[in-house]
Design a protein around this motif. Structure first.
Motif, short mmCIF file in Angstrom:
data_model
loop_
_atom_site.label_atom_id
_atom_site.label_comp_id
_atom_site.label_asym_id
_atom_site.label_seq_id
_atom_site.Cartn_x
_atom_site.Cartn_y
_atom_site.Cartn_z
N VAL A 1 0.88 -1.16 0.00
CA VAL A 1 0.00 0.00 0.00
C VAL A 1 0.93 1.22 0.00
N TRP A 2 0.93 1.94 -1.10
CA TRP A 2 1.89 3.02 -1.27
C TRP A 2 1.50 4.25 -0.47
N GLU A 3 2.49 4.83 0.20
CA GLU A 3 2.25 6.05 0.96
C GLU A 3 2.03 7.25 0.06
N SER A 4 2.64 7.19 -1.14
CA SER A 4 2.52 8.30 -2.08
C SER A 4 2.94 7.82 -3.46
N GLU A 5 2.60 8.61 -4.45
CA GLU A 5 3.04 8.31 -5.81
C GLU A 5 4.56 8.41 -5.90
N ALA A 6 5.14 9.30 -5.11
CA ALA A 6 6.60 9.46 -5.13
C ALA A 6 7.29 8.19 -4.62
N GLU A 7 6.72 7.57 -3.58
CA GLU A 7 7.31 6.34 -3.07
C GLU A 7 7.23 5.24 -4.12
N LEU A 8 6.08 5.10 -4.76
CA LEU A 8 5.90 4.10 -5.82
C LEU A 8 6.94 4.30 -6.92
N ARG A 9 7.07 5.54 -7.38
CA ARG A 9 8.00 5.83 -8.46
C ARG A 9 9.44 5.55 -8.04
#
Length: 233
Positions: free
Chosen positions: A73-81
């Motif tokens: 479960v990603w904390e943010s799009e930045a973390e995913l990227r």
């Protein structure tokens, strides 16, 4: 630092290692659950197999092996990227090293210090590698006994073989099998590279079910890089 880590800092590897380990709540794991990939060494094994095998395996196929039953479960799009970019960088640099200077390729093993001496821990890398093989098991099997022989030292440090390499009578025997992993990984890549020659443009006609991706288009893997700097290689 191994050759194919040269584009990834130790800080980034530590970040990715911690992300893989702590993305799962231990209380959520039940018997029989697949926890996926839990460390950078295991991830490196998986990605090395992905870029070394008989055909292209897109991220849509190997990413489920990374997450197992626990997609993050990603904390943010930045973390995913960031996570995706680091994984793609690992894969692309491993592929580049095996293609351009295979003699310099070294797996990312973990190490344990005993009485002031470091010993490689290869089990996680080998488990990851065999996960990658399983993604196209029938194609790998098509190579017969030659491929079985090359894979044998890697299999020897995995659960699928009951870790037979650890059961050898002496540490010297164990070390001999362990020391065969790196040259065999290089040989496996060379083996399949030679057999993929007929798949290159000009040797066959390829039918496309989707529009061709331009070299300067964003890579469909989601890394954020241009296609010519990512999965194209």
């Amino acid at each position: 630092m191994t050759k194919h880590q040269e584009y990834i800092s130790d800080e980034d590897l530590d970040f990715l290692d911690n992300f893989l380990l702590y993305r799962i709540d231990e209380d959520a794991v039940k018997e029989g659950d697949d926890e996926g990939i839990l460390c950078v060494s295991e991830l490196d094994g998986l990605l090395t197999a992905v870029v070394s095998g008989p055909g292209l395996i897109p991220p849509s196929q190997w990413l489920p092996e990374v997450w197992g039953d626990f997609e993050p479960v990603w904390e943010s799009e930045a973390e995913l990227r960031k996570v995706m970019t680091l994984m793609m960088s690992m894969m692309n640099s491993a592929a580049a090293t095996l293609m351009e200077s295979p003699e310099e390729f070294e797996p990312i093993f973990e190490y344990r210090e005993i009485d002031g001496k470091e010993y490689p821990i290869v089990d996680e890398w080998c488990e990851g590698y065999m996960r990658g093989v399983a993604l196209a098991q029938e194609l790998w099997n098509s190579a017969g006994q030659e491929m079985e022989k090359l894979l044998n030292p890697i299999k020897g440090f995995t659960e699928s073989s009951n870790w037979w390499a650890h059961e050898l009578a002496t540490e010297t025997e164990v070390a001999n099998v362990r020391n065969a992993i790196t040259p065999n990984a290089r040989a496996i890549h060379a083996f399949w590279l030679k057999r993929r020659e007929h798949l290159r443009p000009g040797n066959s006609t390829v039918r496309r079910d989707s529009p061709r991706i331009g070299r300067n288009d964003p890579c469909p893997c989601g890394s954020g890089k241009k296609y010519k700097k990512c999965c194209l290689h």
